[in-house]
Scaffold this active site. Sequence first.
Site, PDB file in Angstrom:
ATOM      1  CG  HIS A   1      -2.059  -1.005   1.049  1.00  0.00           C
ATOM      2  ND1 HIS A   1      -3.205  -0.733   0.336  1.00  0.00           N
ATOM      3  CD2 HIS A   1      -2.182  -2.282   1.507  1.00  0.00           C
ATOM      4  CE1 HIS A   1      -4.006  -1.791   0.376  1.00  0.00           C
ATOM      5  NE2 HIS A   1      -3.399  -2.746   1.063  1.00  0.00           N
TER       6      HIS A   1
ATOM      7  NE  ARG B   1      12.629   8.069 -20.821  1.00  0.00           N
ATOM      8  CZ  ARG B   1      11.724   8.158 -21.789  1.00  0.00           C
ATOM      9  NH1 ARG B   1      10.432   8.232 -21.476  1.00  0.00           N
ATOM     10  NH2 ARG B   1      12.075   8.182 -23.059  1.00  0.00           N
TER      11      ARG B   1
ATOM     12  CG  ASP C   1      -8.293 -13.243  -6.875  1.00  0.00           C
ATOM     13  OD1 ASP C   1      -7.482 -12.813  -7.719  1.00  0.00           O
ATOM     14  OD2 ASP C   1      -8.978 -12.491  -6.150  1.00  0.00           O
TER      15      ASP C   1
ATOM     16  CG  ASP D   1      -5.759  -9.240   0.601  1.00  0.00           C
ATOM     17  OD1 ASP D   1      -5.890  -8.983   1.811  1.00  0.00           O
ATOM     18  OD2 ASP D   1      -5.848  -8.362  -0.286  1.00  0.00           O
TER      19      ASP D   1
END
Length: 393
Positions: free
Chosen positions: A194, A226, A247, A273
């Site tokens: 995150h 880049r 999944d 998750d």
Amino acid sequence: MTTADRDRTSLANARLVLPGGGVEGDRIAVQGERIAGFGGATEPGDLDLTGHTVVPGFVDLHVHGGGGASYASGIAEEALLAARTHLDHGTTTTVASTVTGEIDDLARQAHVLSELVEDGVLAGIHFEGPFISHNRCGAHRPDLLRDPDPALVRKLVDAARGHAKMVTLAPELPGGLDSVRMLADLGVIAAVGHTDSDYATTLEAIDAGATVATHLFNAMPGIAHRAPGPIVALLEDERVTVELINDGVHLHPSVLDLAYGTAGPSRVALITDAMGAAGMGDGLYPLGPLQVQVTDGVARLVEGGAIAGSTLTLDVAFKRSVTVNGLTIDQTVESLSATPARLLGLADSIGSLETGKLADLVVLDSDSYDLVAVMRRGRWVRGGETFSTVKSA
């Protein structure tokens, strides 16, 4: 019959996926909670597993809930239901993941989850948030996010009473690199996730002690020619284990193939998750303080529509990895069992089929790769009654 005999189970005629490779038609003996050995002549009373494949129990580093329940609820009964749901799908070792909340609320959740670690239900706690980027917060409430001040990070780790296994944070935030160093010193996994970090800062985090990429590719900048960003830094460094969600929603199959081609199964940990809808149907579910709508098995925030975890179970991830991605069974077993077990420091007791290790076993149909039965610590928790016994040697 002695007590020792009653506590002994032998599984015959199965394909066993051992660390050195699969062995056809072999026999595995279980004594009490542990694997007692392999091979030997089939005996009357052995369970006949012809047509089945036995693999080590799955290890999930990153899971928020299942069975309609959430680890972030702070309610022990919900956590037990979530763990049992994933156990029914082959996850014999679970690290429970929280979701962004108030620091004091997370500390209370950690207290409840720690008791379940001490009871042997869970293997540890993973704090995902609140120390993450506003720009990449996904299914985390933006107003509850905090910079990773080492004192706040330490407060959560201490609340887990020695059972904090992993903390996900964005290293580019104030205090991020110092928190990574502190976590490494404490023996807690620092995970980059995150995050809006660039390539150079991600390398700094790895040098500071970060060893995991939280659901690689998701909730972080993509690769630009880049500006390689965090993905390239995390993939190319051999010190990092990368989490992947297989999944069919979070990652295109070719992207998962790319990660495997770069990192290899020894550095890939397949995770779920999963949130509360895992093992359930479509509907409305909580994810921490947020509401999630599940439609056709895909979980999205009610407000904003961002993907909000998954409804995945690891038996499905196993089958997809073999049948969709073309991974070998050995590679898939490594990423579902051996790699996460090693990362958690538990490889001496779980993660592979070896004499003396805990008898955490998953039995699959050898043709379809569908889950048939699950054993945890020598006890069948699903499907053991489906096997007939050998009548004569």
